[in-house]
Design a protein around this motif. Structure first.
Motif, PDB file in Angstrom:
ATOM      1  N   ASP A 382       0.796  -1.231   0.000  1.00 47.16           N
ATOM      2  CA  ASP A 382       0.000   0.000   0.000  1.00 47.16           C
ATOM      3  C   ASP A 382       0.828   1.281   0.000  1.00 47.16           C
ATOM      4  O   ASP A 382       0.275   2.379  -0.036  1.00 47.16           O
ATOM      5  CB  ASP A 382      -0.956   0.022   1.196  1.00 47.16           C
ATOM      6  N   LEU A 384       2.598   2.614   2.340  1.00 48.29           N
ATOM      7  CA  LEU A 384       2.556   3.325   3.618  1.00 48.29           C
ATOM      8  C   LEU A 384       3.762   2.966   4.476  1.00 48.29           C
ATOM      9  O   LEU A 384       4.314   1.868   4.350  1.00 48.29           O
ATOM     10  CB  LEU A 384       1.283   2.965   4.390  1.00 48.29           C
ATOM     11  N   GLU A 435       8.538   7.114   4.642  1.00 41.88           N
ATOM     12  CA  GLU A 435       7.993   7.536   3.353  1.00 41.88           C
ATOM     13  C   GLU A 435       9.082   7.826   2.319  1.00 41.88           C
ATOM     14  O   GLU A 435       8.892   7.611   1.122  1.00 41.88           O
ATOM     15  CB  GLU A 435       7.123   8.777   3.530  1.00 41.88           C
ATOM     16  N   VAL A 469      -9.697  11.370   2.354  1.00 39.80           N
ATOM     17  CA  VAL A 469      -8.574  10.715   1.667  1.00 39.80           C
ATOM     18  C   VAL A 469      -9.035   9.502   0.856  1.00 39.80           C
ATOM     19  O   VAL A 469      -8.666   9.373  -0.321  1.00 39.80           O
ATOM     20  CB  VAL A 469      -7.467  10.353   2.670  1.00 39.80           C
ATOM     21  N   HIS A 473      -8.789   9.203  -3.235  1.00 37.69           N
ATOM     22  CA  HIS A 473      -8.192   8.049  -3.921  1.00 37.69           C
ATOM     23  C   HIS A 473      -9.108   7.570  -5.042  1.00 37.69           C
ATOM     24  O   HIS A 473      -8.672   7.339  -6.174  1.00 37.69           O
ATOM     25  CB  HIS A 473      -7.945   6.926  -2.912  1.00 37.69           C
ATOM     26  N   LEU A 480      -3.754   2.045  -5.322  1.00 40.95           N
ATOM     27  CA  LEU A 480      -3.461   2.446  -3.942  1.00 40.95           C
ATOM     28  C   LEU A 480      -1.956   2.541  -3.700  1.00 40.95           C
ATOM     29  O   LEU A 480      -1.486   3.443  -2.997  1.00 40.95           O
ATOM     30  CB  LEU A 480      -4.093   1.440  -2.970  1.00 40.95           C
ATOM     31  N   ARG A 481      -1.210   1.622  -4.289  1.00 38.58           N
ATOM     32  CA  ARG A 481       0.243   1.595  -4.079  1.00 38.58           C
ATOM     33  C   ARG A 481       0.911   2.872  -4.592  1.00 38.58           C
ATOM     34  O   ARG A 481       1.936   3.303  -4.052  1.00 38.58           O
ATOM     35  CB  ARG A 481       0.818   0.360  -4.780  1.00 38.58           C
ATOM     36  N   ASN A 484      -0.723   6.411  -2.168  1.00 38.82           N
ATOM     37  CA  ASN A 484      -0.295   6.741  -0.806  1.00 38.82           C
ATOM     38  C   ASN A 484       1.026   7.510  -0.727  1.00 38.82           C
ATOM     39  O   ASN A 484       1.118   8.497   0.013  1.00 38.82           O
ATOM     40  CB  ASN A 484      -0.239   5.474   0.048  1.00 38.82           C
ATOM     41  N   GLY A 488       0.959  11.269   0.705  1.00 37.13           N
ATOM     42  CA  GLY A 488       1.803  11.470   1.887  1.00 37.13           C
ATOM     43  C   GLY A 488       2.668  12.712   1.757  1.00 37.13           C
ATOM     44  O   GLY A 488       2.876  13.445   2.738  1.00 37.13           O
ATOM     45  N   TYR A 507      -4.766   3.835   4.387  1.00 38.45           N
ATOM     46  CA  TYR A 507      -4.454   5.228   4.056  1.00 38.45           C
ATOM     47  C   TYR A 507      -3.682   5.879   5.210  1.00 38.45           C
ATOM     48  O   TYR A 507      -3.804   5.456   6.370  1.00 38.45           O
ATOM     49  CB  TYR A 507      -5.736   6.021   3.784  1.00 38.45           C
ATOM     50  N   PRO A 508      -2.908   6.949   4.920  1.00 43.61           N
ATOM     51  CA  PRO A 508      -2.150   7.608   5.988  1.00 43.61           C
ATOM     52  C   PRO A 508      -3.034   8.376   6.963  1.00 43.61           C
ATOM     53  O   PRO A 508      -2.650   8.617   8.099  1.00 43.61           O
ATOM     54  CB  PRO A 508      -1.209   8.555   5.230  1.00 43.61           C
TER      55      PRO A 508
END
Length: 531
Positions: A382, A384, A435, A469, A473, A480-481, A484, A488, A507-508
């Protein structure tokens, strides 16, 4: 006879047998027409400009060049044939040069004849000569147009344009097939973005746009594989056996493999079983869209369990981008084959076999630190920050000792890619992925760029006072990859008190608010990212 105008064009020879130089006409953007001397290199026509000012080649990319850039000689982008620059002169430019010389010589002849008559009359009492006004014809002008597909070689920086798929750079001769397909994928991405921007009232149009984008991926993919295969066939030794017509073999993975197997090459070797299944499913999906208006038939229902007979096949923006990304990997492998560079290992080889050498490092990291960073990047589902499983890390690198892994982690921590918490009882520290690791490694490992993705998200964020968020998206249509790491970067510019601290899976943060100071910070971020 004085030929003043022709003398200005003279670059050599004698007065009675001049060598003339005529500047070729240019397109509005300063490119010149070129024409391949290879009669089989259809369509032969391309345009060429100067290298991009300030271009600096990546050392690994520069190693793919077959000829030093800027040296005498031109390479046909369609066939790879190299010849003297003069042999690439376009027929239209030859005609233009002849017309310019013809008019210039005629004007010089008129001037000379007029001067001779004036000299005769000057010495005679019975003859008078009064020359008429000489009509002044403007110098001929010739229009030139740029081609639709304009490229800049990513090895030498040469600017050029082509009609069809370009195999090679006209300057350095490096393979440019992957560069060409990357442009196709970029256009597909823009089509997907256009579909995502449609309102709820235009969902049928959005579906049609997604369908066109999906079809375009396979159309470009098939054409690219076919061009590369035909190139290899045409460059076989004399006396080689005849081949069957290609037909639509490259719309099928097995048939495409069989074609390239004639050269002991597998373009799909880097895809694992799951990726090959996704590629095959999307090829089948394209046939539905192109030939059955997207309605699921019995054959497709066998490939996709979730598909129901008679219903319209689902099209998801993220799936189309993933389809294009898989095709890019296949084309990149073909590009490597054309460049005679070492091919990446096939899918399924162990990490030990795939360990990078000292030349495959990232920034200032060691080979071991680079390898671990790449593995962490690929292992994330993901994008994150997360706590890494030490046992999984050890299992992934059986060829590295615990001490070597610990040093690789310390190397990553030195550049803030991970943070480490040491304990007395364990040799390896507890590892928290940060990150920054994704921002650096994603362009290398995932064929995505968090910077470009953040720039795509920023207008969506600035249009809102509060940002959900997960909703953002969905609006972005990004996987998703990819989403994020990009969001971020933006959230890091928001005041901490305006970012929800509640937990939400995947999600963050669940949501955040945007005030004037945040908008200023986000706009400054955009300017920094755009350079």
């Amino acid at each position: 006879m004085k030929l003043k105008r022709l003398e200005k064009m003279r670059t050599g020879g004698s007065r009675t047998k001049m060598q003339l130089s005529i500047p070729v006409p240019k397109t509005p953007d300063g490119r010149v027409y070129r024409y391949s001397p290879n009669i089989d290199a259809h369509p032969r026509h391309f345009v060429l400009s100067e290298p991009v000012v300030g271009f600096v080649a990546d050392p690994e990319r520069a190693a793919r060049m077959k000829y030093p850039p800027g040296t005498r000689g031109t390479v046909c982008p369609y066939s790879g044939v190299r010849a003297d620059d003069a042999e690439f002169t376009h027929p239209d430019d030859r005609k233009a040069a002849i017309k310019i010389i013809k008019q210039t010589a005629l004007q010089d002849a008129r001037d000379a004849f007029s001067d001779m008559l004036a000299d005769v009359a000057r010495g005679s009492k019975s003859i008078t000569y009064k020359p008429a006004a000489r009509p002044s014809k403007p110098r001929p002008r010739f229009g030139r147009r740029d081609l639709m597909r304009l490229l800049v070689c990513d090895c030498c920086g040469r600017d050029y344009g082509v009609f069809a798929i370009a195999l090679f750079c006209p300057d350095c001769g490096a393979p440019n097939l992957a560069l060409h397909f990357a442009r196709e994928a970029e256009l597909v991405g823009q089509q997907v973005d256009l579909a995502a921007s449609q309102s709820k009232e235009n969902q049928e149009l959005a579906y049609r746009l997604l369908g066109n984008a999906h079809e375009d991926v396979l159309t470009a993919f098939e054409a690219t594989l076919k061009v590369a295969y035909v190139y290899r066939v045409q460059n076989r030794p004399p006396g080689s056996a005849l081949i069957k017509p290609v037909s639509n073999d490259f719309q099928n993975i097995d048939k495409g493999r069989k074609r390239f197997d004639e050269f002991s090459f597998d373009p799909f070797a880097e895809l694992d079983a799951a990726e090959l299944a996704v590629l095959s499913l999307n090829i089948q999906k394209r046939h539905l869209i192109g030939h059955n208006l997207g309605v699921v038939d019995a054959k497709f229902a066998q490939h996709a369990k979730e598909a129901k007979l008679g219903e319209t096949v689902e099209l998801v923006a993220a799936d189309i981008r993933a389809f294009a990304a898989l095709c890019k990997r296949v084309v990149r492998r073909i590009d490597d084959m054309l460049g005679d560079v070492p091919l990446p290992p096939p899918a399924g080889e162990t990490e030990e076999k795939a360990m990078p050498s000292a030349t495959e490092t990232v920034a200032d990291l060691t080979p071991e630190g680079s390898a671990v960073g790449k593995w962490i990047c690929k292992a994330s589902v993901d994008g994150l920050p997360w706590h890494l499983d030490e046992d999984a890390l050890i299992a992934a690198f059986p060829n590295l000792s615990t001490d070597q892994l610990a040093e690789a982690l310390a190397d990553l921590a030195e550049d803030d890619y991970v943070s480490l918490a040491h304990t007395i009882s364990e040799r390896l520290p507890r590892i928290h992925v940060r990150e920054d690791l994704f921002l650096t490694f994603d362009p290398i490992c995932m064929e995505s760029d968090p910077v470009a993705d953040a720039l795509q998200l920023i207008p969506l964020v600035l249009a809102k006072d509060s940002v959900n968020v997960p909703g953002l998206h969905a609006e972005s249509a990004m996987p998703l990859r990819r989403f994020n790491p990009a969001i971020g970067m933006i959230i890091s510019e928001i005041g901490e008190r305006r970012v929800s601290g509640a937990w939400v899976e995947g999600y963050p943060a669940p949501y955040f608010f945007v005030v004037d100071s945040d908008r200023v910070a986000i706009k400054r971020l955009a300017r920094r990212l755009e350079g």
